[in-house]
Design a protein around this motif. Structure first.
Motif, PDB file in Angstrom:
ATOM      1  N   ASN A 103      31.574  20.060  16.627  1.00 36.02           N
ATOM      2  CA  ASN A 103      32.159  18.845  17.194  1.00 36.02           C
ATOM      3  C   ASN A 103      33.680  18.940  17.202  1.00 36.02           C
ATOM      4  OD1 ASN A 103      29.895  17.441  17.889  1.00 36.02           O
ATOM      5  ND2 ASN A 103      29.791  16.257  15.968  1.00 36.02           N
ATOM      6  N   ILE A 135      27.658   0.389  10.002  1.00 37.41           N
ATOM      7  CA  ILE A 135      28.673   1.266  10.596  1.00 37.41           C
ATOM      8  C   ILE A 135      30.066   0.624  10.594  1.00 37.41           C
ATOM      9  CG2 ILE A 135      29.319   2.549  12.671  1.00 37.41           C
ATOM     10  CD1 ILE A 135      26.983   3.772  11.220  1.00 37.41           C
ATOM     11  N   THR A 181      35.317  10.507  12.695  1.00 40.30           N
ATOM     12  CA  THR A 181      34.402  11.503  13.249  1.00 40.30           C
ATOM     13  C   THR A 181      33.536  12.121  12.158  1.00 40.30           C
ATOM     14  OG1 THR A 181      36.023  12.066  14.951  1.00 40.30           O
ATOM     15  CG2 THR A 181      34.241  13.648  14.574  1.00 40.30           C
ATOM     16  N   LEU A 182      34.177  12.552  11.092  1.00 37.10           N
ATOM     17  CA  LEU A 182      33.436  13.211  10.020  1.00 37.10           C
ATOM     18  C   LEU A 182      32.350  12.304   9.464  1.00 37.10           C
ATOM     19  CD1 LEU A 182      32.954  15.441   7.896  1.00 37.10           C
ATOM     20  CD2 LEU A 182      34.675  14.310   6.474  1.00 37.10           C
ATOM     21  N   PHE A 183      32.734  11.107   9.049  1.00 37.06           N
ATOM     22  CA  PHE A 183      31.775  10.261   8.346  1.00 37.06           C
ATOM     23  C   PHE A 183      30.688   9.725   9.271  1.00 37.06           C
ATOM     24  CE2 PHE A 183      34.921  10.305   4.964  1.00 37.06           C
ATOM     25  CZ  PHE A 183      34.102  10.372   3.851  1.00 37.06           C
ATOM     26  N   LEU A 184      31.005   9.485  10.516  1.00 32.44           N
ATOM     27  CA  LEU A 184      29.978   8.955  11.400  1.00 32.44           C
ATOM     28  C   LEU A 184      29.140  10.058  12.037  1.00 32.44           C
ATOM     29  CD1 LEU A 184      31.750   5.887  13.007  1.00 32.44           C
ATOM     30  CD2 LEU A 184      30.473   6.092  10.862  1.00 32.44           C
ATOM     31  N   ASP A 185      29.800  11.068  12.590  1.00 33.29           N
ATOM     32  CA  ASP A 185      29.052  12.042  13.389  1.00 33.29           C
ATOM     33  C   ASP A 185      28.843  13.398  12.727  1.00 33.29           C
ATOM     34  OD1 ASP A 185      28.949  10.178  15.492  1.00 33.29           O
ATOM     35  OD2 ASP A 185      30.984  10.732  16.097  1.00 33.29           O
ATOM     36  N   GLY A 186      29.651  13.720  11.721  1.00 34.02           N
ATOM     37  CA  GLY A 186      29.563  15.052  11.155  1.00 34.02           C
ATOM     38  C   GLY A 186      30.144  16.085  12.100  1.00 34.02           C
ATOM     39  N   LEU A 187      29.934  17.358  11.804  1.00 38.37           N
ATOM     40  CA  LEU A 187      30.586  18.397  12.587  1.00 38.37           C
ATOM     41  C   LEU A 187      29.618  19.209  13.436  1.00 38.37           C
ATOM     42  CD1 LEU A 187      33.022  19.486   9.769  1.00 38.37           C
ATOM     43  CD2 LEU A 187      33.648  18.253  11.852  1.00 38.37           C
ATOM     44  N   LYS A 188      28.337  19.058  13.151  1.00 41.32           N
ATOM     45  CA  LYS A 188      27.367  19.836  13.915  1.00 41.32           C
ATOM     46  C   LYS A 188      27.135  19.175  15.272  1.00 41.32           C
ATOM     47  CE  LYS A 188      23.069  19.979  12.479  1.00 41.32           C
ATOM     48  NZ  LYS A 188      21.983  20.323  11.524  1.00 41.32           N
ATOM     49  N   PRO A 189      27.304  19.929  16.354  1.00 42.61           N
ATOM     50  CA  PRO A 189      27.114  19.333  17.690  1.00 42.61           C
ATOM     51  C   PRO A 189      25.652  18.962  17.906  1.00 42.61           C
ATOM     52  CG  PRO A 189      28.087  21.548  17.815  1.00 42.61           C
ATOM     53  CD  PRO A 189      27.597  21.361  16.423  1.00 42.61           C
ATOM     54  N   LEU A 214      26.753  15.280   4.856  1.00 42.86           N
ATOM     55  CA  LEU A 214      27.956  14.638   5.392  1.00 42.86           C
ATOM     56  C   LEU A 214      28.632  15.517   6.435  1.00 42.86           C
ATOM     57  CD1 LEU A 214      30.238  12.510   5.408  1.00 42.86           C
ATOM     58  CD2 LEU A 214      31.320  13.825   3.569  1.00 42.86           C
ATOM     59  N   PHE A 215      28.912  16.758   6.063  1.00 44.20           N
ATOM     60  CA  PHE A 215      29.719  17.591   6.950  1.00 44.20           C
ATOM     61  C   PHE A 215      28.946  18.020   8.200  1.00 44.20           C
ATOM     62  CE2 PHE A 215      32.561  17.911   3.325  1.00 44.20           C
ATOM     63  CZ  PHE A 215      33.794  17.852   3.965  1.00 44.20           C
ATOM     64  N   LEU A 216      27.655  18.200   8.085  1.00 47.82           N
ATOM     65  CA  LEU A 216      26.923  18.629   9.272  1.00 47.82           C
ATOM     66  C   LEU A 216      26.476  17.449  10.120  1.00 47.82           C
ATOM     67  CD1 LEU A 216      24.906  21.680   7.958  1.00 47.82           C
ATOM     68  CD2 LEU A 216      27.225  21.534   8.884  1.00 47.82           C
ATOM     69  N   GLY A 254      26.881  13.841   9.352  1.00 50.14           N
ATOM     70  CA  GLY A 254      27.519  12.531   9.279  1.00 50.14           C
ATOM     71  C   GLY A 254      26.537  11.484   8.804  1.00 50.14           C
ATOM     72  N   TYR A 298      40.128  11.592  12.438  1.00 51.11           N
ATOM     73  CA  TYR A 298      39.290  12.670  11.925  1.00 51.11           C
ATOM     74  C   TYR A 298      38.207  12.143  10.987  1.00 51.11           C
ATOM     75  CZ  TYR A 298      37.387  16.269   9.048  1.00 51.11           C
ATOM     76  OH  TYR A 298      36.491  17.055   8.370  1.00 51.11           O
ATOM     77  N   ASP A 332      46.036  10.492  12.963  1.00 56.35           N
ATOM     78  CA  ASP A 332      45.218  11.709  13.023  1.00 56.35           C
ATOM     79  C   ASP A 332      44.147  11.703  11.941  1.00 56.35           C
ATOM     80  OD1 ASP A 332      46.725  12.577  15.101  1.00 56.35           O
ATOM     81  OD2 ASP A 332      47.875  14.070  13.967  1.00 56.35           O
ATOM     82  N   ALA A 333      44.584  11.370  10.729  1.00 55.69           N
ATOM     83  CA  ALA A 333      43.645  11.365   9.601  1.00 55.69           C
ATOM     84  C   ALA A 333      42.553  10.327   9.826  1.00 55.69           C
ATOM     85  CB  ALA A 333      44.389  11.085   8.297  1.00 55.69           C
TER      86      ALA A 333
END
Lengths: 210, 210
Positions: A152, B88, B200-208, A201-203, A205, B197, B193-194
């Motif tokens: 993401n 949320i 995004t991290l807490f709601l969606d995470g980083l995995k697409p 969390l990191f993957l 959310g 970021y 910025d923080a």
DNA sequence: ATAGAGTTTTATCAAACAGTCAATTTCCGT
DNA sequence: ACGGAAATTGACTGTTTGATAAAACTCTAT
């Protein structure tokens, strides 16, 4: 011709320096540079203060020796983030390794935390050069993954900050974590709980997906 | 009959105590309890050391007054997490408010960080009672949201830890954050910025997601 | 076994430290 | 304007701290 050769260390010297650095890590990680005393370190190392000062002439020398010695270890997990690997496993591995470091080297984590917290007077240059360059380099890698749609989109630098903070939290704020979790979840169970949570969390959310 | 009435404070007393606590916050947040000196605080408050000790008889009294005064402010964002709100937006608001506190009260954040880092010798009881009870209570709320499918399932206590650590990082590790981001992203840009970021991290995470 | 390097201790120092005290000065209600 | 309470200060105390000097002791290579 060996002019000015490296003074090779004796057995006693090696042993004592190791004992001093270990005791110093206890003291500095708990009280910071100013709060720790040479007497305290000497007692922890089981020797007299003058004897300690025979090996390290000034308090600051012990501190700097410690920091130098720990830096490589500390940055290694980020350094080994592999551009050619799969982003998700790479990320997962990085988080896990940082978390393991908090579990296995909490004193080292607290030492750095104390130093930064107190304005990093002794390592500002390092932060602005070596650390910044490493983060810049790895941010490019992460940014590439994001542009390729393999992660993401998010600010890679803040992403690194969030990994540092969440994992180091378990070393730096250990007392608080213990107090809040209570006596039940102690030991390795706690570590596994944290690892599992951080992966979620990191993957994924926290927002549920349909 | 007013027996043993509260000694009411004079104007000068109020002013000076405020100046002392402000200077003490500077000193303690930067050096911790042991590292900060009474002389230093007195100079920061613009008065002589004996005069300072006329208002607070012992160094520790200043420290404890500071902690007492800050606790409510510090816990308020978590306390106002509303069980009846939407998960949320509640989460988003909590994260934002904690981040604002790091921006607006960095010294307070560092004071607590120093205290915890040094083993929390003066607030262990508070951590085990008041803080634990608050976290227990709010964990139940979060747990309820998760069971209702309104949040992804994850350990609520570790979730709270992760919000604390990521947001407080910007106060506690400010020097490092500045060094890594460089002089470009200073001021309010950094904060935004923080915030973006972390959302995004807490709601969606980083995995697409497909 | 012994000379010299390497190690340890006793004694000591000056500076920094938290905290006290008596004397002086300032404030403020009357 | 004045008297007592509040505030301020300089001088001081005992302790802790980082660091040094010199003498005494121990190890090790020859």
């Amino acid at each position: 011709m060996d002019h000015n050769p490296e003074p090779r260390k004796t057995r006693i010297q090696t042993e004592n320096e190791a004992r001093i650095l270990d005791a110093a890590l206890d003291a500095f990680s708990l009280h910071g540079f100013r709060g720790a005393t040479v007497d305290q370190i000497a007692e922890g190392a089981g020797m007299s203060k003058p004897n300690l000062l025979y090996y390290f002439r000034r308090k600051q020398d012990i501190y700097e020796a410690l920091i130098d010695r720990l830096l490589d270890t500390w940055l290694e997990p980020l350094e080994s983030l592999n551009e050619n690997g799969d982003p998700i496993p790479e990320l997962r591995m990085y988080i896990r390794r940082k978390l393991e470091m908090s579990r296995d080297f909490p004193r080292e984590s607290r030492l750095f935390a104390n130093e930064i917290l107190q304005g990093a007077p002794r390592i500002t240059r390092m932060l602005e050069t070596r650390l910044k360059e490493l983060v810049d380099e790895k941010s490019e890698v992460i940014s590439g993954w994001m542009k390729a749609g393999r992660l993401n989109k998010a600010d890679p630098r803040h992403m690194i900050f969030s990994i540092w903070s969440t994992t180091q939290h378990y070393a730096d704020f250990d007392v608080q974590v213990r107090a809040v979790l209570g006596p039940d979840r102690g030991g390795d169970g706690r570590f596994e709980d944290a690892a599992r949570y951080l992966e979620t969390l990191f993957l994924d959310g926290l927002k549920p997906r349909p």
